[in-house]
Design an enzyme around this catalytic site. Structure first.
Site, PDB file in Angstrom:
ATOM      1  N   ARG A 118      -7.545   8.215  17.138  1.00 29.75           N
ATOM      2  CA  ARG A 118      -6.310   7.908  16.415  1.00 29.75           C
ATOM      3  C   ARG A 118      -5.942   9.075  15.500  1.00 29.75           C
ATOM      4  O   ARG A 118      -6.804   9.856  15.089  1.00 29.75           O
ATOM      5  CB  ARG A 118      -6.475   6.646  15.546  1.00 29.75           C
TER       6      ARG A 118
ATOM      7  N   PHE B  44       1.836   7.084  11.962  1.00 33.47           N
ATOM      8  CA  PHE B  44       0.619   6.831  12.730  1.00 33.47           C
ATOM      9  C   PHE B  44      -0.357   6.110  11.780  1.00 33.47           C
ATOM     10  O   PHE B  44       0.088   5.240  11.042  1.00 33.47           O
ATOM     11  CB  PHE B  44       0.136   8.137  13.385  1.00 33.47           C
TER      12      PHE B  44
ATOM     13  N   ARG C 138     -11.342  -4.013  22.719  1.00 32.27           N
ATOM     14  CA  ARG C 138     -10.384  -5.074  22.361  1.00 32.27           C
ATOM     15  C   ARG C 138      -9.191  -4.947  23.306  1.00 32.27           C
ATOM     16  O   ARG C 138      -8.742  -3.823  23.565  1.00 32.27           O
ATOM     17  CB  ARG C 138      -9.879  -4.887  20.926  1.00 32.27           C
TER      18      ARG C 138
ATOM     19  N   TYR D 216       0.829  -1.219   0.000  1.00 40.39           N
ATOM     20  CA  TYR D 216       0.000   0.000   0.000  1.00 40.39           C
ATOM     21  C   TYR D 216       0.862   1.268   0.000  1.00 40.39           C
ATOM     22  O   TYR D 216       0.826   2.059  -0.946  1.00 40.39           O
ATOM     23  CB  TYR D 216      -0.936  -0.058   1.212  1.00 40.39           C
TER      24      TYR D 216
ATOM     25  N   THR E 124       6.765   2.712  13.242  1.00 39.93           N
ATOM     26  CA  THR E 124       5.339   2.794  13.563  1.00 39.93           C
ATOM     27  C   THR E 124       5.095   3.380  14.948  1.00 39.93           C
ATOM     28  O   THR E 124       5.942   3.255  15.843  1.00 39.93           O
ATOM     29  CB  THR E 124       4.723   1.371  13.525  1.00 39.93           C
TER      30      THR E 124
ATOM     31  N   GLY F 279      -5.680  -4.370  24.696  1.00 36.05           N
ATOM     32  CA  GLY F 279      -4.468  -3.770  24.127  1.00 36.05           C
ATOM     33  C   GLY F 279      -4.686  -2.487  23.361  1.00 36.05           C
ATOM     34  O   GLY F 279      -3.717  -1.852  22.935  1.00 36.05           O
TER      35      GLY F 279
ATOM     36  N   ALA G 262       9.336  -2.917   3.438  1.00 31.66           N
ATOM     37  CA  ALA G 262       8.881  -4.316   3.458  1.00 31.66           C
ATOM     38  C   ALA G 262       8.811  -4.825   4.888  1.00 31.66           C
ATOM     39  O   ALA G 262       9.802  -4.787   5.614  1.00 31.66           O
ATOM     40  CB  ALA G 262       9.846  -5.185   2.656  1.00 31.66           C
TER      41      ALA G 262
ATOM     42  N   TYR H 291       4.872  -7.198  16.651  1.00 34.12           N
ATOM     43  CA  TYR H 291       5.006  -6.290  15.502  1.00 34.12           C
ATOM     44  C   TYR H 291       5.724  -5.006  15.928  1.00 34.12           C
ATOM     45  O   TYR H 291       6.748  -4.623  15.343  1.00 34.12           O
ATOM     46  CB  TYR H 291       3.623  -5.985  14.915  1.00 34.12           C
TER      47      TYR H 291
HETATM   48  N1  LIG Z   1      -0.313   1.284   6.678  1.00 30.57           N
HETATM   49  C1  LIG Z   1      -0.146   1.847   7.870  1.00 30.57           C
HETATM   50  O1  LIG Z   1      -1.067   2.475   8.428  1.00 30.57           O
HETATM   51  C2  LIG Z   1       1.191   1.742   8.583  1.00 30.57           C
HETATM   52  C3  LIG Z   1       1.325   2.344   9.845  1.00 30.57           C
HETATM   53  C4  LIG Z   1       2.558   2.265  10.493  1.00 30.57           C
HETATM   54  C5  LIG Z   1       3.635   1.636   9.875  1.00 30.57           C
HETATM   55  N2  LIG Z   1       3.473   1.051   8.662  1.00 30.57           N
HETATM   56  C6  LIG Z   1       4.625   0.364   8.051  1.00 30.57           C
HETATM   57  O2  LIG Z   1       4.779   0.832   6.736  1.00 30.57           O
HETATM   58  C7  LIG Z   1       5.224  -0.219   5.871  1.00 30.57           C
HETATM   59  C8  LIG Z   1       4.289  -0.357   4.697  1.00 30.57           C
HETATM   60  O3  LIG Z   1       2.979  -0.627   5.187  1.00 30.57           O
HETATM   61  P1  LIG Z   1       1.826  -1.079   4.185  1.00 30.57           P
HETATM   62  O4  LIG Z   1       0.534  -0.755   4.826  1.00 30.57           O
HETATM   63  O5  LIG Z   1       2.131  -0.549   2.835  1.00 30.57           O
HETATM   64  O6  LIG Z   1       2.039  -2.672   4.201  1.00 30.57           O
HETATM   65  P2  LIG Z   1       1.796  -3.697   3.011  1.00 30.57           P
HETATM   66  O7  LIG Z   1       1.611  -5.041   3.639  1.00 30.57           O
HETATM   67  O8  LIG Z   1       0.745  -3.201   2.086  1.00 30.57           O
HETATM   68  O9  LIG Z   1       3.193  -3.675   2.232  1.00 30.57           O
HETATM   69  C9  LIG Z   1       4.327  -4.343   2.693  1.00 30.57           C
HETATM   70  C10 LIG Z   1       4.983  -5.008   1.493  1.00 30.57           C
HETATM   71  O10 LIG Z   1       6.192  -5.632   1.909  1.00 30.57           O
HETATM   72  C11 LIG Z   1       6.292  -6.891   1.251  1.00 30.57           C
HETATM   73  N3  LIG Z   1       7.162  -7.726   2.103  1.00 30.57           N
HETATM   74  C12 LIG Z   1       6.947  -8.108   3.391  1.00 30.57           C
HETATM   75  N4  LIG Z   1       7.971  -8.837   3.823  1.00 30.57           N
HETATM   76  C13 LIG Z   1       8.867  -8.933   2.799  1.00 30.57           C
HETATM   77  C14 LIG Z   1      10.133  -9.560   2.649  1.00 30.57           C
HETATM   78  N5  LIG Z   1      10.693 -10.260   3.633  1.00 30.57           N
HETATM   79  N6  LIG Z   1      10.769  -9.425   1.447  1.00 30.57           N
HETATM   80  C15 LIG Z   1      10.233  -8.713   0.436  1.00 30.57           C
HETATM   81  N7  LIG Z   1       9.030  -8.094   0.533  1.00 30.57           N
HETATM   82  C16 LIG Z   1       8.353  -8.220   1.696  1.00 30.57           C
HETATM   83  C17 LIG Z   1       4.860  -7.385   1.148  1.00 30.57           C
HETATM   84  O11 LIG Z   1       4.671  -8.341   0.119  1.00 30.57           O
HETATM   85  C18 LIG Z   1       4.111  -6.089   0.866  1.00 30.57           C
HETATM   86  O12 LIG Z   1       3.996  -5.833  -0.527  1.00 30.57           O
HETATM   87  C19 LIG Z   1       5.322  -1.471   6.747  1.00 30.57           C
HETATM   88  O13 LIG Z   1       6.648  -1.625   7.162  1.00 30.57           O
HETATM   89  C20 LIG Z   1       4.420  -1.136   7.923  1.00 30.57           C
HETATM   90  O14 LIG Z   1       4.826  -1.818   9.089  1.00 30.57           O
HETATM   91  C21 LIG Z   1       2.281   1.099   8.003  1.00 30.57           C
END
Ligand SMILES: NC(=O)c1ccc[n+]([C@@H]2O[C@H](COP(=O)([O-])OP(=O)(O)OC[C@H]3O[C@@H](n4cnc5c(N)ncnc54)[C@H](O)[C@@H]3O)[C@@H](O)[C@H]2O)c1
Length: 326
Positions: A220, A169, A281, A11, A117, A283, A74, A141
């Protein structure tokens, strides 16, 4: 020289890739496509469909490409899943990051922007939350992200690896064109869940209505994906200008309750969206709101989308056009 985006088919990653490409940068994506979508990446972008848990594959990619900077997004990011399978999270998020850093440091140690995060803070004792607040994650996580932040410091000490951790956030919304957006499976984020309820005319569950917040529901901090991407571009400029390693909260600096989000979604979609009260929930903190003062001061970045209606309207454009996702 190229910018590597790990997780670029996810995303946030797909929006980063699109923005970098639009800004004229040469972009390379590494994504194992486990949670991401090939269709989220412009076919003009070089996509390496492999895992960070395969250091040989990552090394080969670095030998082929000339990487100037890394956006490391990732990771696995489902809090509930991480409670049941902590090992999976430490192996993927921590060991995967260490593999990446090992390869990077044999290829010139390019600077890295790491997606961290708000979950590193756990239950905050003060609000808005500043970067120096106590960090006590309540899930594997959140712990895995805090561990990577700490690992980065040791790579800086040993190899001079400049790094910036951005503690996001709640990210929401979609690019204005509506061609890419949020498609998590399963979806655990409030805004897409509320929009699915609007489309499918089903009720939304509200977990906890007796919190110490103005309307009793959890508050939030929601940041528009475009503002989040703006923060990444500002961080890239900061690192290119020689900026030192640091950590920043990226949020709006203002919170909205679950009820306020549902009301905004009703305004935007015109749907009724019935809400059903459920018990709390375990936590879930009552309120998570970022202090964004440091990011604004040091990175010169400021969010521009200030209302939930703007965020939800952009997400709604994407969800209406992609009811089944990609
Ligand atoms: N979306 C949110 O609200 C949010 C909030 C806080 C932090 N984050 C962090 O931002 C980042 C992106 O979030 P997102 O919502 O786009 O997540 P997402 O799951 O849509 O994207 C993560 C991508 O990483 C790839 N991936 C995971 N492990 C991998 C690996 N070992 N090797 C190669 N590719 C791998 C997945 O296939 C996926 O396409 C993440 O690290 C997430 O923890 C997101």
């Amino acid at each position: 020289m190229s910018i590597l985006v790990t997780g670029g088919a996810g995303y946030v990653g797909s929006h980063c890739v699109a923005a970098l490409h639009a800004a004229g940068e040469d972009v390379v994506v590494l994504d194992d496509l486990l949670r991401g979508h090939r269709a989220a990446v412009n076919p003009k972008i070089r996509l390496y469909a492999g895992s960070l848990n395969d250091p040989v594959y990552v090394g080969d990619m670095f030998r082929r490409e000339r990487i100037e900077a890394v956006f490391h997004l990732a990771s696995l990011s489902l809090v509930g899943e991480s409670m049941k399978k902590p090992g999976r999270y430490f192996l993927n998020n921590v060991a995967g990051a260490v593999n990446l850093l090992e390869v990077m440091c044999t290829h010139g140690c390019p600077p890295i922007i790491f997606s961290s995060t708000a979950a590193v803070y756990g239950h905050p004792t003060t609000t808005p939350i500043r970067e120096d607040a106590l960090k006590r994650p309540t899930s594997p996580y959140g712990e895995s992200k805090l561990m990577v932040e700490n690992v980065l410091k040791w790579y800086d000490a040993a190899y001079g690896l400049r790094h910036v951790a951005l503690r996001y956030f709640n990210v929401a919304g979609a690019a204005p064109g509506g061609e890419i957006g949020e498609d998590h499976r399963p979806e655990t984020h409030l805004i897409p869940i509320v929009l699915r309820a609007a489309r499918e005319k089903t009720p939304v569950k509200v977990f906890g209505t007796d919190y110490q917040t103005p309307d009793g529901t959890c508050v939030r901090d929601y940041i528009h994906i475009e503002d989040l991407i703006g923060a990444h571009l500002a961080t890239l400029r900061y690192l290119r200008d020689g900026g030192a390693s640091d950590v920043f909260n990226i949020g709006l600096g203002h919170g909205f309750s679950v009820r306020e989000i549902i009301e905004a979604a009703r305004r935007v979609t015109g749907a009724d969206i019935p809400a059903e009260a459920e018990p709390r929930r375990p936590g879930d903190p009552a309120e998570l709101v970022a202090s964004t003062e440091k990011a604004e001061r040091v990175l010169g970045w400021k969010p521009e989308h200030l209302t939930p209606d703007e965020i939800i309207a952009s997400a709604w454009r994407w969800h209406r056009g992609h009811s089944e996702g990609y």
